[in-house]
Design a protein around this motif. Structure first.
Motif, PDB file in Angstrom:
ATOM      1  N   ASP A 100     -90.706   3.195 -36.638  1.00 54.13           N
ATOM      2  CA  ASP A 100     -89.950   2.366 -37.213  1.00 54.13           C
ATOM      3  C   ASP A 100     -90.172   2.947 -38.875  1.00 54.13           C
ATOM      4  O   ASP A 100     -89.560   2.064 -40.061  1.00 54.13           O
ATOM      5  CB  ASP A 100     -89.641   1.559 -37.160  1.00 54.13           C
ATOM      6  CG  ASP A 100     -90.785   0.355 -37.705  1.00 54.13           C
ATOM      7  OD1 ASP A 100     -91.894   1.329 -37.660  1.00 54.13           O
ATOM      8  OD2 ASP A 100     -91.338  -0.625 -37.333  1.00 54.13           O
ATOM      9  N   ALA A 105     -81.555   1.254 -30.711  1.00 53.38           N
ATOM     10  CA  ALA A 105     -83.278   2.162 -30.909  1.00 53.38           C
ATOM     11  C   ALA A 105     -84.132   1.737 -29.225  1.00 53.38           C
ATOM     12  O   ALA A 105     -84.914   3.319 -28.868  1.00 53.38           O
ATOM     13  CB  ALA A 105     -84.261   1.762 -31.070  1.00 53.38           C
ATOM     14  N   ALA A 118     -78.454   1.374 -41.389  1.00 54.11           N
ATOM     15  CA  ALA A 118     -77.782   2.671 -41.945  1.00 54.11           C
ATOM     16  C   ALA A 118     -76.225   1.889 -42.962  1.00 54.11           C
ATOM     17  O   ALA A 118     -76.659   2.475 -44.211  1.00 54.11           O
ATOM     18  CB  ALA A 118     -77.856   3.430 -41.810  1.00 54.11           C
ATOM     19  N   GLN A 168     -79.953   9.007 -33.354  1.00 55.02           N
ATOM     20  CA  GLN A 168     -79.317   7.878 -33.751  1.00 55.02           C
ATOM     21  C   GLN A 168     -78.607   7.188 -32.863  1.00 55.02           C
ATOM     22  O   GLN A 168     -78.148   7.392 -32.143  1.00 55.02           O
ATOM     23  CB  GLN A 168     -78.191   8.314 -34.957  1.00 55.02           C
ATOM     24  CG  GLN A 168     -77.597   6.857 -35.459  1.00 55.02           C
ATOM     25  CD  GLN A 168     -76.727   7.886 -37.319  1.00 55.02           C
ATOM     26  OE1 GLN A 168     -75.832   8.727 -36.672  1.00 55.02           O
ATOM     27  NE2 GLN A 168     -76.431   7.270 -37.820  1.00 55.02           N
ATOM     28  N   LEU A 174     -85.415  13.370 -33.868  1.00 59.48           N
ATOM     29  CA  LEU A 174     -84.593  11.646 -34.557  1.00 59.48           C
ATOM     30  C   LEU A 174     -83.346  11.974 -33.956  1.00 59.48           C
ATOM     31  O   LEU A 174     -82.599  12.968 -33.489  1.00 59.48           O
ATOM     32  CB  LEU A 174     -84.102  12.546 -36.433  1.00 59.48           C
ATOM     33  CG  LEU A 174     -84.757  13.147 -37.257  1.00 59.48           C
ATOM     34  CD1 LEU A 174     -84.686  13.281 -38.496  1.00 59.48           C
ATOM     35  CD2 LEU A 174     -85.279  11.144 -37.951  1.00 59.48           C
ATOM     36  N   GLN A 180     -82.435   6.200 -35.954  1.00 61.26           N
ATOM     37  CA  GLN A 180     -81.647   4.813 -37.022  1.00 61.26           C
ATOM     38  C   GLN A 180     -80.978   4.692 -36.113  1.00 61.26           C
ATOM     39  O   GLN A 180     -79.323   5.108 -36.221  1.00 61.26           O
ATOM     40  CB  GLN A 180     -80.737   6.132 -37.984  1.00 61.26           C
ATOM     41  CG  GLN A 180     -82.679   7.057 -38.917  1.00 61.26           C
ATOM     42  CD  GLN A 180     -81.578   7.924 -40.254  1.00 61.26           C
ATOM     43  OE1 GLN A 180     -80.899   7.933 -40.166  1.00 61.26           O
ATOM     44  NE2 GLN A 180     -82.593   7.482 -40.969  1.00 61.26           N
ATOM     45  N   GLU A 181     -80.944   3.160 -36.486  1.00 62.60           N
ATOM     46  CA  GLU A 181     -80.002   2.763 -36.061  1.00 62.60           C
ATOM     47  C   GLU A 181     -78.426   2.344 -37.277  1.00 62.60           C
ATOM     48  O   GLU A 181     -78.542   2.412 -37.639  1.00 62.60           O
ATOM     49  CB  GLU A 181     -80.815   1.710 -35.929  1.00 62.60           C
ATOM     50  CG  GLU A 181     -81.166   0.842 -35.212  1.00 62.60           C
ATOM     51  CD  GLU A 181     -81.920  -0.520 -34.209  1.00 62.60           C
ATOM     52  OE1 GLU A 181     -80.525  -0.762 -33.747  1.00 62.60           O
ATOM     53  OE2 GLU A 181     -82.677  -0.657 -33.725  1.00 62.60           O
ATOM     54  N   HIS A 215     -87.751   8.947 -34.395  1.00 59.61           N
ATOM     55  CA  HIS A 215     -87.738   8.153 -35.325  1.00 59.61           C
ATOM     56  C   HIS A 215     -85.740   7.541 -35.063  1.00 59.61           C
ATOM     57  O   HIS A 215     -85.161   8.695 -35.135  1.00 59.61           O
ATOM     58  CB  HIS A 215     -87.095   8.644 -36.441  1.00 59.61           C
ATOM     59  CG  HIS A 215     -87.029   7.493 -37.554  1.00 59.61           C
ATOM     60  ND1 HIS A 215     -87.456   5.871 -37.473  1.00 59.61           N
ATOM     61  CD2 HIS A 215     -86.086   7.031 -38.187  1.00 59.61           C
ATOM     62  CE1 HIS A 215     -86.750   5.612 -38.370  1.00 59.61           C
ATOM     63  NE2 HIS A 215     -85.521   5.941 -38.802  1.00 59.61           N
ATOM     64  N   VAL A 272     -83.073   2.939 -45.680  1.00 58.09           N
ATOM     65  CA  VAL A 272     -82.735   3.982 -44.752  1.00 58.09           C
ATOM     66  C   VAL A 272     -84.354   4.687 -45.692  1.00 58.09           C
ATOM     67  O   VAL A 272     -83.373   5.623 -45.794  1.00 58.09           O
ATOM     68  CB  VAL A 272     -82.007   3.877 -44.354  1.00 58.09           C
ATOM     69  CG1 VAL A 272     -82.285   5.672 -42.806  1.00 58.09           C
ATOM     70  CG2 VAL A 272     -81.290   3.572 -43.595  1.00 58.09           C
ATOM     71  N   ASP A 274     -85.027   8.930 -46.279  1.00 60.91           N
ATOM     72  CA  ASP A 274     -85.552  10.238 -45.671  1.00 60.91           C
ATOM     73  C   ASP A 274     -86.050  10.017 -44.525  1.00 60.91           C
ATOM     74  O   ASP A 274     -87.794  10.733 -44.873  1.00 60.91           O
ATOM     75  CB  ASP A 274     -84.377  11.164 -46.430  1.00 60.91           C
ATOM     76  CG  ASP A 274     -84.942  12.420 -46.337  1.00 60.91           C
ATOM     77  OD1 ASP A 274     -84.902  12.735 -45.354  1.00 60.91           O
ATOM     78  OD2 ASP A 274     -84.411  13.394 -47.280  1.00 60.91           O
ATOM     79  N   ALA A 275     -85.728  10.063 -43.277  1.00 59.54           N
ATOM     80  CA  ALA A 275     -86.453  10.438 -42.301  1.00 59.54           C
ATOM     81  C   ALA A 275     -87.000  11.734 -41.651  1.00 59.54           C
ATOM     82  O   ALA A 275     -88.139  11.713 -41.122  1.00 59.54           O
ATOM     83  CB  ALA A 275     -85.105   9.355 -40.939  1.00 59.54           C
TER      84      ALA A 275
END
Length: 144
Positions: free
Chosen positions: A11, A83, A45, A80, A78, A40-41, A38, A52, A54-55
């Motif tokens: 995270d 999680a 975002a 979305q 990655l 991203q929820e 990772h 957030v 830059d994943a």
């Protein structure tokens, strides 16, 4: 226990580096592939309450750290969504043998309001899980 794939959800919090150290050490010792994930929820975002990063860049940085720690085969992914659900889904689809996941140690009202991703993953994982607590302790659970 034979491990061929270790999934390590990140995270990018302060607890992520010690978590990565556990996962990389296990990957090095077993020769397993280490998959850094990772999630991203979307609600985080969109509402602007949490920055957030830059994943993709963050994952690349963590990949380099894992390789420097001795992990020989490191991949990144990655996705979305929620999680807890995405971690379990990726573990199922990828055939992970072990999930190494961090716990922030939230209790009481904070845990109730925020939910507990690690708890959900431990309960629903298709494989063994290693829960790494913020102060560096680990608890292992073998799934049935």
């Amino acid at each position: 226990m034979h491990l061929s794939k270790i999934l390590c959800p990140l995270d990018f919090s302060g607890a992520a580096v010690p978590l990565l150290a556990y996962a990389a050490a296990m990957a090095e010792a077993t020769g397993a592939e280490l998959c850094l994930l990772h999630v991203q929820e979307p609600q985080l975002a969109l509402n602007g309450s949490m920055p957030v990063p830059d994943a993709a860049l963050e994952l690349a940085r963590y990949r380099l750290l894992a390789e420097q720690a001795g992990a020989r085969r490191v991949t990144t992914q990655l996705c979305q969504g929620d999680a807890d659900r995405e971690i379990v889904r990726v573990a199922q689809r990828s055939g992970a043998d072990l999930i190494v996941i961090g716990s922030h140690g939230h209790t009481g009202l904070t845990r109730f309001l925020m939910g507990n991703t690690a708890e959900h993953v431990v309960r629903h994982a298709p494989c063994a899980t290693l829960l790494v607590k913020p102060h560096g302790d680990a608890a292992y659970r073998q799934s049935a």
